[in-house]
Design an enzyme around this catalytic site. Structure first.
Site, PDB file in Angstrom:
ATOM      1  CG  ASN A 251      45.534  57.386 153.803  1.00  0.00           C
ATOM      2  OD1 ASN A 251      44.645  58.125 153.392  1.00  0.00           O
ATOM      3  ND2 ASN A 251      46.683  57.252 153.155  1.00  0.00           N
TER       4      ASN A 251
ATOM      5  CD  GLU B   9      41.088  50.075 153.983  1.00  0.00           C
ATOM      6  OE1 GLU B   9      41.847  50.930 154.482  1.00  0.00           O
ATOM      7  OE2 GLU B   9      41.324  49.475 152.933  1.00  0.00           O
TER       8      GLU B   9
ATOM      9  CB  CYS C   2      42.590  46.916 156.355  1.00  0.00           C
ATOM     10  SG  CYS C   2      43.248  48.453 157.030  1.00  0.00           S
TER      11      CYS C   2
ATOM     12  CD  GLU D 125      50.807  58.454 154.456  1.00  0.00           C
ATOM     13  OE1 GLU D 125      51.638  59.356 154.217  1.00  0.00           O
ATOM     14  OE2 GLU D 125      50.482  57.587 153.620  1.00  0.00           O
TER      15      GLU D 125
ATOM     16  CB  CYS E 237      46.941  46.660 153.994  1.00  0.00           C
ATOM     17  SG  CYS E 237      46.458  46.970 155.710  1.00  0.00           S
TER      18      CYS E 237
ATOM     19  CB  CYS F 161      44.521  51.585 156.703  1.00  0.00           C
ATOM     20  SG  CYS F 161      46.060  50.856 156.122  1.00  0.00           S
TER      21      CYS F 161
END
Ligand code: THU
Length: 130
Positions: free
Chosen positions: A39, A52, A86, A41, A83, A50
């Site tokens: 991830n 993934e 994803c 940010e 999530c 993310c």
């Protein structure tokens, strides 16, 4: 290297200064290649991505578009599920039967399928108007 080890190793590179929640993801393709992501940010919070998504981007950039297996790991009390966004991203490149293992740094693992994660998925068939 196993998919689990790849995800565990890459997780250390996650850039998560805002949530403090580092996630590592690893994807194996039918060729046996492994692609990893973390991830990433951003101070503008919604711009974060993310783990993934990062792994999928690396796979596609390498010219591969078929996911055979997925492993996601985080320092979470329970195995961390992808999530919603994803799940859709994984479904783009994975058959419903593809296994997704969710893991904790503490050693818990839970394996489900892409179909389990996204029942009733919007798929390419829904775009077939002909
Ligand atoms: N996150 C992932 O990278 N993958 C998941 O499956 C769940 C959430 C990230 C996004 C954000 O950087 C942090 O975890 C907290 O939501």
């Amino acid at each position: 290297m196993t998919l689990a080890q790849a995800a565990k190793n890459i997780r250390k590179n996650a850039y998560a200064p805002y949530s403090g929640f580092q996630v590592g993801a690893a994807i194996r393709t039918p060729s046996g290649d492994i692609f990893c992501g973390v991830n990433v940010e951003n101070v503008a919070y919604p711009e974060g991505t993310c783990a993934e998504a990062g792994a999928i981007a690396a796979m596609v950039a390498a010219g591969q578009t078929e996911i055979a297996q997925v492993y996601v790991i985080a320092d979470s009390p329970d195995p961390v599920p992808p999530c919603g966004g994803c799940r859709q991203k994984l479904a783009e490149f994975a058959q419903g039967s593809v296994q997704v293992t969710m893991a904790t740094t503490g050693g818990q693992e839970k394996t489900v399928t892409v179909a389990d994660l996204l029942p009733g998925a919007f798929g390419k068939g829904h775009m077939d108007l002909g």
